[in-house]
Design a protein around this motif. Structure first.
Motif, PDB file in Angstrom:
ATOM      1  N   LEU A 191       0.961  -1.066  -0.146  1.00 44.50           N
ATOM      2  CA  LEU A 191      -0.046   0.060   0.012  1.00 44.50           C
ATOM      3  C   LEU A 191       0.984   1.155   0.018  1.00 44.50           C
ATOM      4  O   LEU A 191       0.610   2.348  -0.682  1.00 44.50           O
ATOM      5  CB  LEU A 191      -0.936  -0.067   1.137  1.00 44.50           C
ATOM      6  CG  LEU A 191      -2.156  -1.010   1.083  1.00 44.50           C
ATOM      7  CD1 LEU A 191      -2.960  -1.018   2.295  1.00 44.50           C
ATOM      8  CD2 LEU A 191      -2.963  -0.689   0.135  1.00 44.50           C
ATOM      9  N   ILE A 192       1.955   1.348   0.637  1.00 42.10           N
ATOM     10  CA  ILE A 192       2.771   2.396   0.815  1.00 42.10           C
ATOM     11  C   ILE A 192       3.257   2.610  -0.656  1.00 42.10           C
ATOM     12  O   ILE A 192       3.403   3.719  -1.110  1.00 42.10           O
ATOM     13  CB  ILE A 192       4.008   2.192   1.841  1.00 42.10           C
ATOM     14  CG1 ILE A 192       3.703   2.231   3.257  1.00 42.10           C
ATOM     15  CG2 ILE A 192       5.205   3.320   1.736  1.00 42.10           C
ATOM     16  CD1 ILE A 192       4.408   1.669   4.235  1.00 42.10           C
ATOM     17  N   GLN A 193       3.772   1.512  -1.347  1.00 45.60           N
ATOM     18  CA  GLN A 193       4.165   1.985  -2.649  1.00 45.60           C
ATOM     19  C   GLN A 193       3.136   2.389  -3.698  1.00 45.60           C
ATOM     20  O   GLN A 193       3.423   3.049  -4.462  1.00 45.60           O
ATOM     21  CB  GLN A 193       4.914   0.441  -3.247  1.00 45.60           C
ATOM     22  CG  GLN A 193       6.225   0.005  -2.410  1.00 45.60           C
ATOM     23  CD  GLN A 193       6.569  -1.525  -2.880  1.00 45.60           C
ATOM     24  OE1 GLN A 193       5.768  -2.069  -3.705  1.00 45.60           O
ATOM     25  NE2 GLN A 193       7.595  -1.847  -2.549  1.00 45.60           N
ATOM     26  N   ARG A 194       1.857   2.018  -3.417  1.00 46.71           N
ATOM     27  CA  ARG A 194       0.990   2.219  -4.516  1.00 46.71           C
ATOM     28  C   ARG A 194      -0.037   3.512  -4.214  1.00 46.71           C
ATOM     29  O   ARG A 194      -0.775   4.128  -4.916  1.00 46.71           O
ATOM     30  CB  ARG A 194      -0.027   1.121  -4.649  1.00 46.71           C
ATOM     31  CG  ARG A 194       0.697   0.028  -5.444  1.00 46.71           C
ATOM     32  CD  ARG A 194      -0.129  -1.465  -5.407  1.00 46.71           C
ATOM     33  NE  ARG A 194       0.542  -2.375  -5.949  1.00 46.71           N
ATOM     34  CZ  ARG A 194       1.718  -3.191  -5.728  1.00 46.71           C
ATOM     35  NH1 ARG A 194       2.174  -3.031  -4.370  1.00 46.71           N
ATOM     36  NH2 ARG A 194       2.083  -4.040  -6.398  1.00 46.71           N
ATOM     37  N   LEU A 195      -0.145   3.726  -2.869  1.00 50.26           N
ATOM     38  CA  LEU A 195      -1.027   4.987  -2.522  1.00 50.26           C
ATOM     39  C   LEU A 195      -0.285   6.224  -2.709  1.00 50.26           C
ATOM     40  O   LEU A 195       0.891   6.317  -2.140  1.00 50.26           O
ATOM     41  CB  LEU A 195      -1.528   4.916  -1.105  1.00 50.26           C
ATOM     42  CG  LEU A 195      -2.577   3.690  -0.907  1.00 50.26           C
ATOM     43  CD1 LEU A 195      -2.971   3.461   0.415  1.00 50.26           C
ATOM     44  CD2 LEU A 195      -4.020   3.999  -1.899  1.00 50.26           C
ATOM     45  N   ARG A 196      -0.796   7.317  -3.315  1.00 50.50           N
ATOM     46  CA  ARG A 196       0.079   8.434  -3.431  1.00 50.50           C
ATOM     47  C   ARG A 196      -0.459   9.569  -2.468  1.00 50.50           C
ATOM     48  O   ARG A 196      -0.885  10.507  -2.789  1.00 50.50           O
ATOM     49  CB  ARG A 196      -0.206   9.101  -5.032  1.00 50.50           C
ATOM     50  CG  ARG A 196       0.242   8.292  -5.908  1.00 50.50           C
ATOM     51  CD  ARG A 196       0.095   8.537  -7.507  1.00 50.50           C
ATOM     52  NE  ARG A 196       0.628   7.823  -8.439  1.00 50.50           N
ATOM     53  CZ  ARG A 196       0.584   8.318  -9.591  1.00 50.50           C
ATOM     54  NH1 ARG A 196       0.148   9.363 -10.317  1.00 50.50           N
ATOM     55  NH2 ARG A 196       1.120   7.578 -10.738  1.00 50.50           N
ATOM     56  N   ALA A 197      -0.253   9.103  -1.302  1.00 50.04           N
ATOM     57  CA  ALA A 197      -0.584   9.795   0.064  1.00 50.04           C
ATOM     58  C   ALA A 197       0.177   9.504   1.144  1.00 50.04           C
ATOM     59  O   ALA A 197       0.626   8.256   0.998  1.00 50.04           O
ATOM     60  CB  ALA A 197      -2.220   9.921   0.009  1.00 50.04           C
ATOM     61  N   PRO A 198       0.485  10.402   2.002  1.00 49.29           N
ATOM     62  CA  PRO A 198       1.475   9.796   3.089  1.00 49.29           C
ATOM     63  C   PRO A 198       0.761   9.006   4.227  1.00 49.29           C
ATOM     64  O   PRO A 198      -0.355   9.137   4.394  1.00 49.29           O
ATOM     65  CB  PRO A 198       1.929  11.293   3.943  1.00 49.29           C
ATOM     66  CG  PRO A 198       0.713  12.016   3.560  1.00 49.29           C
ATOM     67  CD  PRO A 198       0.204  11.721   2.095  1.00 49.29           C
ATOM     68  N   LEU A 199       1.165   8.017   4.742  1.00 48.44           N
ATOM     69  CA  LEU A 199       0.777   7.153   5.841  1.00 48.44           C
ATOM     70  C   LEU A 199       1.051   7.776   7.178  1.00 48.44           C
ATOM     71  O   LEU A 199       2.154   7.951   7.384  1.00 48.44           O
ATOM     72  CB  LEU A 199       1.703   5.736   5.757  1.00 48.44           C
ATOM     73  CG  LEU A 199       1.445   4.793   6.912  1.00 48.44           C
ATOM     74  CD1 LEU A 199       0.082   4.397   7.026  1.00 48.44           C
ATOM     75  CD2 LEU A 199       2.293   3.722   7.056  1.00 48.44           C
ATOM     76  N   LEU A 200      -0.258   8.236   7.696  1.00 51.29           N
ATOM     77  CA  LEU A 200      -0.177   8.718   8.985  1.00 51.29           C
ATOM     78  C   LEU A 200       0.218   7.882  10.256  1.00 51.29           C
ATOM     79  O   LEU A 200       0.526   8.653  10.965  1.00 51.29           O
ATOM     80  CB  LEU A 200      -1.395   9.553   9.030  1.00 51.29           C
ATOM     81  CG  LEU A 200      -1.962  10.442   7.805  1.00 51.29           C
ATOM     82  CD1 LEU A 200      -3.404  11.010   8.020  1.00 51.29           C
ATOM     83  CD2 LEU A 200      -0.945  11.594   7.678  1.00 51.29           C
ATOM     84  N   GLY A 201      -0.179   6.614  10.046  1.00 55.25           N
ATOM     85  CA  GLY A 201       0.211   5.809  11.147  1.00 55.25           C
ATOM     86  C   GLY A 201      -0.207   4.621  10.842  1.00 55.25           C
ATOM     87  O   GLY A 201      -1.170   4.224   9.957  1.00 55.25           O
ATOM     88  N   VAL A 202       0.294   3.640  11.711  1.00 55.59           N
ATOM     89  CA  VAL A 202      -0.305   2.243  11.916  1.00 55.59           C
ATOM     90  C   VAL A 202      -0.902   1.811  13.234  1.00 55.59           C
ATOM     91  O   VAL A 202      -0.027   1.962  14.123  1.00 55.59           O
ATOM     92  CB  VAL A 202       0.842   1.120  11.516  1.00 55.59           C
ATOM     93  CG1 VAL A 202       0.222  -0.288  11.345  1.00 55.59           C
ATOM     94  CG2 VAL A 202       1.503   1.392  10.182  1.00 55.59           C
ATOM     95  N   VAL A 203      -2.120   1.926  13.262  1.00 53.97           N
ATOM     96  CA  VAL A 203      -2.835   1.331  14.449  1.00 53.97           C
ATOM     97  C   VAL A 203      -2.664  -0.160  14.759  1.00 53.97           C
ATOM     98  O   VAL A 203      -3.303  -0.779  14.001  1.00 53.97           O
ATOM     99  CB  VAL A 203      -4.286   2.114  14.675  1.00 53.97           C
ATOM    100  CG1 VAL A 203      -4.867   1.663  15.905  1.00 53.97           C
ATOM    101  CG2 VAL A 203      -4.279   3.578  14.199  1.00 53.97           C
TER     102      VAL A 203
END
Length: 229
Positions: A191-203
């Protein structure tokens, strides 16, 4: 800094309320006045004060600005099903729901988080999906990805639909729903590689949902620095 965000999920039951509350706690920790709205809630109990929804009450409790319940949840439907079904003979309107939100957005509050209902394309009426509400409000989107089998497809399709509607995916949060999800890290990296938006966190998975604890796993700096509103 005045900002507002629409929090959507990749499906129902992916932790939108948990994450919305966590985003609120994180914003409050940085000194912002903050409220959360659940403009439409399907699945309410009748109380002495009227119909009340557990998720909306949670957002009310997370806020550091006092709003009436009706401001937080103006459309409360008893049955926990898709909005157009829960409404029965009542005709829901995206414009009216957006108007309710605009009233609160005019309040002197730094950060407003508006939680959606169900997934991005859940029907609101015969012609509109609930996604029409953030489009009318022209809000940046925070997507909650429920990390379980099938999440890659759901997340990528939701992101595509958001872009197709002309809205910006400002960030996303991975919420671990299954403590034994196979290849969790590999799915997250995909998902990190494919989503063009920052990952805000992993809950991480929690046996009991706790927005205050979940807030410790979020980084709002990537979100707030964009000053998207």
């Amino acid at each position: 800094m005045k900002a507002a965000w629409f929090v959507c999920g990749t499906d129902t039951g992916v932790g939108k309320t948990l994450v919305t509350g966590a985003l609120m706690h994180a914003a409050i920790a940085q000194g912002y006045s903050t409220v959360g709205l659940k403009p439409l809630a399907a699945g309410c109990e009748l109380t002495a004060e009227g119909w009340r929804n557990e998720d909306a009450l949670h957002l009310q409790a997370c806020a550091n600005v006092e709003l009436s319940y009706d401001q937080i949840n103006p459309v409360a439907l008893p049955e926990a099903v898709a909005p157009h079904l829960a409404a029965g003979t009542r005709i829901l309107s995206a414009e009216r729901i957006a108007a309710y939100c605009r009233g609160t957005l005019m309040q002197p509050v730094d950060q407003v988080f508006i939680e959606g209902a169900g997934g991005w394309r859940v029907p609101l009426n015969a012609r509109e999906a609930f996604s029409e509400v953030p489009r009318l409000l022209n809000l940046p989107i925070i997507m909650v990805v429920g990390m379980r089998l099938g999440c890659l497809n759901h997340a990528l399709l939701t992101a595509e639909a958001i872009a197709r509607d002309g809205l910006r995916l400002a960030g996303w949060v991975a919420n671990q729903l299954d403590p034994e999800m196979p290849r969790f890290e590999e799915n997250l990296e995909s998902l990190i590689q494919r989503l063009r938006a920052p990952l805000l966190g992993v809950v991480p998975w929690m046996s009991a949902a706790d927005s205050q604890h979940a807030a410790q796993h979020l980084d709002l700096s990537l979100l707030l620095s964009s000053n998207a509103r």
